[in-house]
Design a protein around this motif. Structure first.
Motif, mmCIF file in Angstrom:
data_model
loop_
_atom_site.group_PDB
_atom_site.id
_atom_site.type_symbol
_atom_site.label_atom_id
_atom_site.label_comp_id
_atom_site.label_asym_id
_atom_site.label_seq_id
_atom_site.Cartn_x
_atom_site.Cartn_y
_atom_site.Cartn_z
ATOM 1 N N ARG A 26 0.820 -1.209 0.000
ATOM 2 C CA ARG A 26 0.000 0.000 0.000
ATOM 3 C C ARG A 26 0.854 1.259 0.000
ATOM 4 N N ARG A 27 1.971 1.218 0.668
ATOM 5 C CA ARG A 27 2.839 2.394 0.767
ATOM 6 C C ARG A 27 3.515 2.729 -0.557
ATOM 7 N N ARG A 28 3.581 1.749 -1.445
ATOM 8 C CA ARG A 28 4.231 1.964 -2.729
ATOM 9 C C ARG A 28 3.264 2.461 -3.793
ATOM 10 N N ARG A 29 1.965 2.474 -3.497
ATOM 11 C CA ARG A 29 0.978 2.951 -4.461
ATOM 12 C C ARG A 29 0.588 4.391 -4.179
ATOM 13 N N ALA A 30 0.021 5.017 -5.181
ATOM 14 C CA ALA A 30 -0.546 6.353 -4.973
ATOM 15 C C ALA A 30 -1.697 6.245 -3.990
ATOM 16 N N PRO A 31 -1.996 7.291 -3.222
ATOM 17 C CA PRO A 31 -3.034 7.229 -2.178
ATOM 18 C C PRO A 31 -4.385 6.722 -2.671
ATOM 19 N N ASP A 32 -4.778 7.130 -3.883
ATOM 20 C CA ASP A 32 -6.097 6.724 -4.395
ATOM 21 C C ASP A 32 -6.033 5.535 -5.344
ATOM 22 N N ALA A 33 -4.870 4.980 -5.552
ATOM 23 C CA ALA A 33 -4.722 3.863 -6.494
ATOM 24 C C ALA A 33 -5.183 2.551 -5.870
ATOM 25 N N GLN A 34 -5.833 1.750 -6.691
ATOM 26 C CA GLN A 34 -6.294 0.436 -6.229
ATOM 27 C C GLN A 34 -5.222 -0.616 -6.504
ATOM 28 N N GLY A 35 -5.141 -1.574 -5.635
ATOM 29 C CA GLY A 35 -4.152 -2.625 -5.796
ATOM 30 C C GLY A 35 -4.493 -3.566 -6.922
ATOM 31 N N PRO A 36 -3.535 -4.380 -7.346
ATOM 32 C CA PRO A 36 -3.786 -5.376 -8.411
ATOM 33 C C PRO A 36 -4.786 -6.429 -7.948
ATOM 34 N N TRP A 37 -5.328 -7.157 -8.924
ATOM 35 C CA TRP A 37 -6.374 -8.130 -8.607
ATOM 36 C C TRP A 37 -5.888 -9.195 -7.641
ATOM 37 N N TRP A 38 -4.610 -9.603 -7.760
ATOM 38 C CA TRP A 38 -4.098 -10.667 -6.906
ATOM 39 C C TRP A 38 -3.933 -10.216 -5.460
ATOM 40 N N VAL A 39 -4.106 -8.923 -5.220
ATOM 41 C CA VAL A 39 -4.112 -8.394 -3.859
ATOM 42 C C VAL A 39 -5.539 -8.135 -3.390
ATOM 43 N N GLU A 40 -6.352 -7.527 -4.250
ATOM 44 C CA GLU A 40 -7.709 -7.138 -3.858
ATOM 45 C C GLU A 40 -8.620 -8.344 -3.620
#
Length: 267
Positions: A26-40
């Protein structure tokens, strides 16, 4: 199929991914960016798997009755609920008891891991507890030299293997205050001696053409099916170790063929 083990593996995988996302990804993504499917997807499934795993491991687990060994108490196709904590809290998968609550009692219907093949679950009625002497001769059950009371209730017929009608006599049995119905086929032998296999503590039992007598060893239980002449139980494969106990059957929650059975308590 070891369903508890599969659930545990899924729980570890989904929980691990959810934790990894929370601490690192989560810390490596933009604040409003959603994670990849294999995470979500694992994050979404983790709470559901956790709830199901806890319910099945510590509270209640469903089972389906596959055979007629417990007729007339339980019919083929009954879906039942099993209390997982009444006989003590056990670690999932390992089935090691960590908290004592109640001990199994004579007359209760118990689910346990089949001693011959622990990957299979069996359901039978507890007849003898540790230290008991169980005798079954001429179709009469005796526990510690006290004959179990049997009251005749007429005949009982059911269909087995297609169009094979089985005729039995029905009795109301009272075992330590647990009143339940059993079936006895007067034409069947008292015991199928050819079906008795070697088992641990076999020396505690003696067999003849009229029946058997068994002394239940410590930390073991003696079980029998209510359909006495059509049940593979402790008479043939031995005692149930305490470590094999799964829980106490207490209710029928579904039957596709007979909706009137829904909600019946298991006596």
């Amino acid at each position: 199929m070891n369903f508890p083990l599969i659930m545990l593996i899924l729980l570890v995988i989904t929980g691990g991914i959810a934790l990894l996302d929370r601490l690192v990804l989560r810390r490596r993504r933009a604040p409003d960016a959603q994670g990849p499917w294999w995470v979500e997807y694992p994050k979404s499934f983790f709470p559901v798997i956790l709830v199901v795993f806890c319910l099945r491991s510590f509270l209640v687990e469903p089972f389906k009755i596959p055979s007629g060994s417990m007729i007339p108490t339980l019919l083929v196709g009954d879906f039942i609920l099993v209390n997982k904590y009444t006989y003590g809290i056990r670690l999932p998968v390992a089935n090691v008891k960590v908290v004592d609550i109640n001990e199994p009692q004579r007359g209760e219907v118990m689910v346990f891991r089949y001693p011959v093949n622990p990957s299979m679950d069996y359901i039978k009625r507890i007849i003898g507890i540790p230290g008991d002497t169980v005798t079954y001769r001429d179709k009469q059950l005796t526990v510690n030299n006290i004959p179990v009371v049997m009251e005749p209730e007429g005949e009982y017929t059911y269909v087995e293997s297609g169009l094979n009608y089985v005729y039995n006599r029905r009795f109301r049995e009272s075992l330590d205050g647990h009143k339940h119905d059993i079936l006895i086929n007067p034409d069947a032998p008292d015991i199928q001696l050819g079906g008795v296999h070697p088992f641990p503590h076999h020396q505690n039992c003696s067999y003849d053409d009229r029946g058997f007598a068994c002394k239940v060893p410590a930390n073991h239980y003696f079980t029998m099916g209510d359909n006495r002449d059509s049940s593979s139980d402790s008479r043939y494969w031995g005692f149930v170790p305490e470590r094999n106990i799964v829980g106490k059957a207490f209710m029928i929650w579904w039957n596709f063929n007979d909706l009137k059975r829904i909600g019946l308590s298991i006596k």
